[in-house]
Design a protein around this motif. Structure first.
Motif, PDB file in Angstrom:
ATOM      1  N   GLU A  23     -43.487  -0.281  -2.652  1.00 13.58           N
ATOM      2  CA  GLU A  23     -42.333  -0.787  -3.392  1.00 13.58           C
ATOM      3  C   GLU A  23     -42.101   0.086  -4.618  1.00 13.58           C
ATOM      4  O   GLU A  23     -42.942   0.123  -5.517  1.00 13.58           O
ATOM      5  N   SER A  25     -39.844   0.714  -7.902  1.00 17.97           N
ATOM      6  CA  SER A  25     -38.898   0.042  -8.789  1.00 17.97           C
ATOM      7  C   SER A  25     -38.593   0.959  -9.969  1.00 17.97           C
ATOM      8  O   SER A  25     -39.459   1.703 -10.424  1.00 17.97           O
ATOM      9  N   GLY A  52     -42.087   2.288 -11.371  1.00 19.23           N
ATOM     10  CA  GLY A  52     -43.424   2.014 -10.882  1.00 19.23           C
ATOM     11  C   GLY A  52     -43.450   2.041  -9.361  1.00 19.23           C
ATOM     12  O   GLY A  52     -42.433   1.796  -8.706  1.00 19.23           O
ATOM     13  N   ALA A  54     -45.655   0.349  -6.382  1.00 18.72           N
ATOM     14  CA  ALA A  54     -46.669  -0.628  -5.981  1.00 18.72           C
ATOM     15  C   ALA A  54     -46.958  -0.427  -4.500  1.00 18.72           C
ATOM     16  O   ALA A  54     -46.033  -0.342  -3.692  1.00 18.72           O
ATOM     17  N   GLU A  56     -49.669  -1.378  -1.086  1.00 15.99           N
ATOM     18  CA  GLU A  56     -50.793  -2.089  -0.479  1.00 15.99           C
ATOM     19  C   GLU A  56     -51.328  -1.220   0.651  1.00 15.99           C
ATOM     20  O   GLU A  56     -50.603  -0.873   1.580  1.00 15.99           O
ATOM     21  N   SER A 119     -54.511  -3.241  -3.266  1.00 13.62           N
ATOM     22  CA  SER A 119     -53.172  -3.317  -3.848  1.00 13.62           C
ATOM     23  C   SER A 119     -53.203  -2.657  -5.222  1.00 13.62           C
ATOM     24  O   SER A 119     -53.986  -3.064  -6.082  1.00 13.62           O
ATOM     25  N   SER A 121     -50.797  -0.470  -8.452  1.00 13.64           N
ATOM     26  CA  SER A 121     -49.495  -0.176  -9.064  1.00 13.64           C
ATOM     27  C   SER A 121     -49.656   1.035  -9.957  1.00 13.64           C
ATOM     28  O   SER A 121     -50.548   1.068 -10.807  1.00 13.64           O
TER      29      SER A 121
END
Length: 133
Positions: A23, A25, A52, A54, A56, A119, A121
């Protein structure tokens, strides 16, 4: 669109085979420039931009697998590329690129019977760009 083959590269290495979610952003700081001449309405402009990434990962400790790829990147700024599919970049499959600081790793995470996942970030460092070619 359903994401079924998202592409992720960190430091020039394709990590899509270990990735179950990515993800990206981006945002811009909101700066209030309201004055008495604003007639009671708040006025804002954009300030500094940031972003950022992110991710997993499905963990893998085998030789030359995920853990051995990520560990040397810890604490460094590396290039990234994400796109909706692993297909060639084009107008229907844009790519976003930039750099991120690998500021955290979670090599071991989970409880009894859980999948070994990680996970993380990472903040962007510098500009994030979008391209279709």
């Amino acid at each position: 669109m359903v994401l079924t083959s998202e592409y992720l590269s960190l430091g020039g290495t394709d990590l899509s085979a270990y990735t179950s979610k990515a993800e990206l952003s981006v945002e811009v700081d909101e700066k209030d420039v309201t004055t008495y001449a604003s007639s009671g309405w708040k006025q804002v402009i954009g300030g500094l931009k940031s972003g950022g990434l992110a991710i997993e990962f499905k963990q893998d400790f085998a030789a030359a697998a995920l853990d051995s790829i990520l560990w040397p990147l810890f604490g460094t700024v590396v290039a990234f590329e994400v796109r909706p599919t692993s297909a060639v970049v084009g107008t229907s499959n844009p790519k976003w690129t930039g750099s991120v600081l690998v500021k955290e790793l979670k090599p071991i995470s989970g409880g009894v019977g859980d999948e070994a996942t990680q996970s993380v970030s990472f903040p962007t460092s510098g500009a994030v760009t979008r391209a279709t070619a």
